[in-house]
Write a protein that holds these residues in place. Sequence first.
Motif, PDB file in Angstrom:
ATOM      1  N   LEU A  33       1.073  -1.063  -0.061  1.00 18.80           N
ATOM      2  CA  LEU A  33       0.073  -0.215   0.065  1.00 18.80           C
ATOM      3  C   LEU A  33       1.015   1.297  -0.006  1.00 18.80           C
ATOM      4  O   LEU A  33       2.004   1.020   0.156  1.00 18.80           O
ATOM      5  CB  LEU A  33      -0.965   0.268   1.112  1.00 18.80           C
ATOM      6  N   CYS A  34       0.327   2.332  -0.280  1.00 21.37           N
ATOM      7  CA  CYS A  34       1.057   3.733  -0.302  1.00 21.37           C
ATOM      8  C   CYS A  34       1.511   3.917   1.351  1.00 21.37           C
ATOM      9  O   CYS A  34       0.522   3.344   2.365  1.00 21.37           O
ATOM     10  CB  CYS A  34       0.358   4.742  -0.838  1.00 21.37           C
ATOM     11  N   ALA A  35       2.512   4.512   1.408  1.00 19.51           N
ATOM     12  CA  ALA A  35       2.871   4.809   2.902  1.00 19.51           C
ATOM     13  C   ALA A  35       1.655   5.620   3.630  1.00 19.51           C
ATOM     14  O   ALA A  35       1.712   5.396   5.042  1.00 19.51           O
ATOM     15  CB  ALA A  35       4.112   5.676   2.865  1.00 19.51           C
ATOM     16  N   GLU A  36       1.133   6.254   3.092  1.00 19.72           N
ATOM     17  CA  GLU A  36      -0.031   7.022   4.033  1.00 19.72           C
ATOM     18  C   GLU A  36      -0.995   6.173   4.454  1.00 19.72           C
ATOM     19  O   GLU A  36      -1.309   6.745   5.553  1.00 19.72           O
ATOM     20  CB  GLU A  36      -0.670   8.148   3.025  1.00 19.72           C
ATOM     21  N   ARG A  37      -1.448   5.205   3.899  1.00 22.28           N
ATOM     22  CA  ARG A  37      -2.330   4.235   4.390  1.00 22.28           C
ATOM     23  C   ARG A  37      -1.621   3.185   5.112  1.00 22.28           C
ATOM     24  O   ARG A  37      -2.275   2.574   6.144  1.00 22.28           O
ATOM     25  CB  ARG A  37      -2.989   3.691   3.048  1.00 22.28           C
ATOM     26  N   ARG A  38      -0.562   2.690   4.645  1.00 20.48           N
ATOM     27  CA  ARG A  38       0.077   1.603   5.277  1.00 20.48           C
ATOM     28  C   ARG A  38       0.462   1.751   6.632  1.00 20.48           C
ATOM     29  O   ARG A  38       0.295   0.790   7.532  1.00 20.48           O
ATOM     30  CB  ARG A  38       1.216   1.044   4.264  1.00 20.48           C
ATOM     31  N   ALA A  39       1.213   3.047   7.020  1.00 23.27           N
ATOM     32  CA  ALA A  39       1.694   3.205   8.287  1.00 23.27           C
ATOM     33  C   ALA A  39       0.965   3.010   9.397  1.00 23.27           C
ATOM     34  O   ALA A  39       0.907   2.304  10.488  1.00 23.27           O
ATOM     35  CB  ALA A  39       2.630   4.532   8.182  1.00 23.27           C
ATOM     36  N   PRO A  40      -0.066   3.818   9.286  1.00 29.29           N
ATOM     37  CA  PRO A  40      -1.212   3.734  10.352  1.00 29.29           C
ATOM     38  C   PRO A  40      -2.031   2.666  10.746  1.00 29.29           C
ATOM     39  O   PRO A  40      -2.214   1.947  11.715  1.00 29.29           O
ATOM     40  CB  PRO A  40      -2.560   4.982   9.983  1.00 29.29           C
ATOM     41  N   ILE A  41      -2.287   1.631   9.475  1.00 30.88           N
ATOM     42  CA  ILE A  41      -2.725   0.470   9.824  1.00 30.88           C
ATOM     43  C   ILE A  41      -1.554  -0.474  10.354  1.00 30.88           C
ATOM     44  O   ILE A  41      -2.058  -1.174  11.133  1.00 30.88           O
ATOM     45  CB  ILE A  41      -3.411  -0.061   8.361  1.00 30.88           C
ATOM     46  N   GLY A  42      -0.438  -0.334   9.878  1.00 29.46           N
ATOM     47  CA  GLY A  42       0.188  -1.187  10.469  1.00 29.46           C
ATOM     48  C   GLY A  42       0.663  -1.017  12.004  1.00 29.46           C
ATOM     49  O   GLY A  42       0.973  -1.975  12.562  1.00 29.46           O
ATOM     50  N   TRP A  43       0.865   0.225  12.350  1.00 25.31           N
ATOM     51  CA  TRP A  43       1.147   0.680  13.715  1.00 25.31           C
ATOM     52  C   TRP A  43       0.032   0.149  14.581  1.00 25.31           C
ATOM     53  O   TRP A  43       0.210  -0.335  15.718  1.00 25.31           O
ATOM     54  CB  TRP A  43       1.560   1.915  13.935  1.00 25.31           C
ATOM     55  N   THR A  44      -1.270   0.384  14.125  1.00 25.94           N
ATOM     56  CA  THR A  44      -2.358  -0.045  14.658  1.00 25.94           C
ATOM     57  C   THR A  44      -2.391  -1.476  15.013  1.00 25.94           C
ATOM     58  O   THR A  44      -2.699  -1.875  16.055  1.00 25.94           O
ATOM     59  CB  THR A  44      -3.589   0.415  14.096  1.00 25.94           C
ATOM     60  N   CYS A  45      -2.373  -2.457  14.233  1.00 27.59           N
ATOM     61  CA  CYS A  45      -2.307  -3.745  13.773  1.00 27.59           C
ATOM     62  C   CYS A  45      -0.926  -4.503  15.110  1.00 27.59           C
ATOM     63  O   CYS A  45      -1.280  -4.933  15.909  1.00 27.59           O
ATOM     64  CB  CYS A  45      -1.829  -4.394  12.601  1.00 27.59           C
ATOM     65  N   LEU A  46       0.172  -3.753  14.623  1.00 30.95           N
ATOM     66  CA  LEU A  46       1.192  -3.975  15.840  1.00 30.95           C
ATOM     67  C   LEU A  46       0.782  -3.630  17.352  1.00 30.95           C
ATOM     68  O   LEU A  46       1.100  -4.531  17.897  1.00 30.95           O
ATOM     69  CB  LEU A  46       2.349  -3.197  15.430  1.00 30.95           C
ATOM     70  N   ALA A  47       0.205  -2.348  17.539  1.00 34.49           N
ATOM     71  CA  ALA A  47       0.033  -2.226  18.859  1.00 34.49           C
ATOM     72  C   ALA A  47      -1.025  -3.051  19.337  1.00 34.49           C
ATOM     73  O   ALA A  47      -0.908  -3.531  20.332  1.00 34.49           O
ATOM     74  CB  ALA A  47      -0.629  -0.623  19.028  1.00 34.49           C
ATOM     75  N   VAL A  48      -2.153  -3.494  18.731  1.00 39.00           N
ATOM     76  CA  VAL A  48      -3.297  -4.430  19.151  1.00 39.00           C
ATOM     77  C   VAL A  48      -2.512  -5.995  19.371  1.00 39.00           C
ATOM     78  O   VAL A  48      -2.804  -6.255  20.329  1.00 39.00           O
ATOM     79  CB  VAL A  48      -4.360  -4.341  18.014  1.00 39.00           C
ATOM     80  N   GLY A  49      -1.704  -6.102  18.411  1.00 41.01           N
ATOM     81  CA  GLY A  49      -1.115  -7.601  19.000  1.00 41.01           C
ATOM     82  C   GLY A  49      -0.501  -7.585  19.861  1.00 41.01           C
ATOM     83  O   GLY A  49      -0.363  -8.728  20.779  1.00 41.01           O
ATOM     84  N   LEU A  50       0.580  -6.585  19.997  1.00 43.88           N
ATOM     85  CA  LEU A  50       1.222  -6.353  21.398  1.00 43.88           C
ATOM     86  C   LEU A  50       0.546  -6.254  22.357  1.00 43.88           C
ATOM     87  O   LEU A  50       0.856  -7.172  23.655  1.00 43.88           O
ATOM     88  CB  LEU A  50       2.321  -5.305  21.219  1.00 43.88           C
ATOM     89  N   LEU A  51      -0.356  -5.535  22.779  1.00 43.99           N
ATOM     90  CA  LEU A  51      -1.263  -5.163  23.867  1.00 43.99           C
ATOM     91  C   LEU A  51      -2.156  -6.186  24.210  1.00 43.99           C
ATOM     92  O   LEU A  51      -2.528  -6.597  25.393  1.00 43.99           O
ATOM     93  CB  LEU A  51      -2.010  -3.840  23.808  1.00 43.99           C
ATOM     94  N   THR A  52      -2.725  -7.105  23.259  1.00 46.70           N
ATOM     95  CA  THR A  52      -3.483  -8.279  23.532  1.00 46.70           C
ATOM     96  C   THR A  52      -2.684  -9.657  23.766  1.00 46.70           C
ATOM     97  O   THR A  52      -3.093 -10.303  24.455  1.00 46.70           O
ATOM     98  CB  THR A  52      -4.555  -8.589  22.430  1.00 46.70           C
ATOM     99  N   THR A  53      -1.372  -9.568  23.620  1.00 45.24           N
ATOM    100  CA  THR A  53      -0.377 -10.512  24.026  1.00 45.24           C
ATOM    101  C   THR A  53      -0.278 -10.762  25.288  1.00 45.24           C
ATOM    102  O   THR A  53       0.133 -11.663  25.829  1.00 45.24           O
ATOM    103  CB  THR A  53       0.762 -10.684  22.981  1.00 45.24           C
ATOM    104  N   ILE A  54       0.181  -9.556  25.763  1.00 45.31           N
ATOM    105  CA  ILE A  54       0.536  -9.293  27.179  1.00 45.31           C
ATOM    106  C   ILE A  54      -0.451  -9.918  28.262  1.00 45.31           C
ATOM    107  O   ILE A  54       0.139 -10.941  29.061  1.00 45.31           O
ATOM    108  CB  ILE A  54       0.685  -7.743  27.667  1.00 45.31           C
ATOM    109  N   PRO A  55      -1.493  -9.884  28.357  1.00 40.40           N
ATOM    110  CA  PRO A  55      -2.282 -10.500  29.177  1.00 40.40           C
ATOM    111  C   PRO A  55      -2.515 -11.977  29.136  1.00 40.40           C
ATOM    112  O   PRO A  55      -2.358 -13.026  29.991  1.00 40.40           O
ATOM    113  CB  PRO A  55      -4.026 -10.063  29.133  1.00 40.40           C
ATOM    114  N   LEU A  56      -2.516 -12.439  27.731  1.00 44.14           N
ATOM    115  CA  LEU A  56      -2.532 -13.783  27.431  1.00 44.14           C
ATOM    116  C   LEU A  56      -1.183 -14.624  27.851  1.00 44.14           C
ATOM    117  O   LEU A  56      -1.282 -15.684  28.321  1.00 44.14           O
ATOM    118  CB  LEU A  56      -2.991 -14.050  25.933  1.00 44.14           C
ATOM    119  N   ALA A  57      -0.051 -13.998  27.671  1.00 44.29           N
ATOM    120  CA  ALA A  57       1.127 -14.436  28.005  1.00 44.29           C
ATOM    121  C   ALA A  57       1.354 -14.707  29.529  1.00 44.29           C
ATOM    122  O   ALA A  57       2.013 -15.537  30.008  1.00 44.29           O
ATOM    123  CB  ALA A  57       2.318 -13.855  27.530  1.00 44.29           C
ATOM    124  N   THR A  58       0.841 -13.559  30.142  1.00 48.60           N
ATOM    125  CA  THR A  58       0.756 -13.827  31.592  1.00 48.60           C
ATOM    126  C   THR A  58      -0.123 -14.885  32.102  1.00 48.60           C
ATOM    127  O   THR A  58       0.075 -15.489  32.983  1.00 48.60           O
ATOM    128  CB  THR A  58       0.711 -12.484  32.385  1.00 48.60           C
TER     129      THR A  58
END
Length: 66
Positions: A33-58
């Motif tokens: 995708l173009c960078a204007e669309r890719r970056a916000p979606i990518g960072w959002t998915c990355l943040a959601v993935g990390l934040l939801t992993t923490i409680p599951l991992a513990t």
Amino acid sequence: MKTADLPVLEVELIAVTRAILGIGIGLLVHDYLCAERRAPIGWTCLAVGLLTTIPLATRVYGSAHD
């Protein structure tokens, strides 16, 4: 080797969070995708993935040590 008994729902949640994290990383490193669309979606998915992993991992590591 340590084992942990996990309900199917928790295994599915772990798989989904790994997939979201992978999608986020993939969007950040690829030029599909173009960078204007890719970056916000990518960072959002990355943040959601990390934040939801923490409680599951513990929860998983906590049940493995009980």
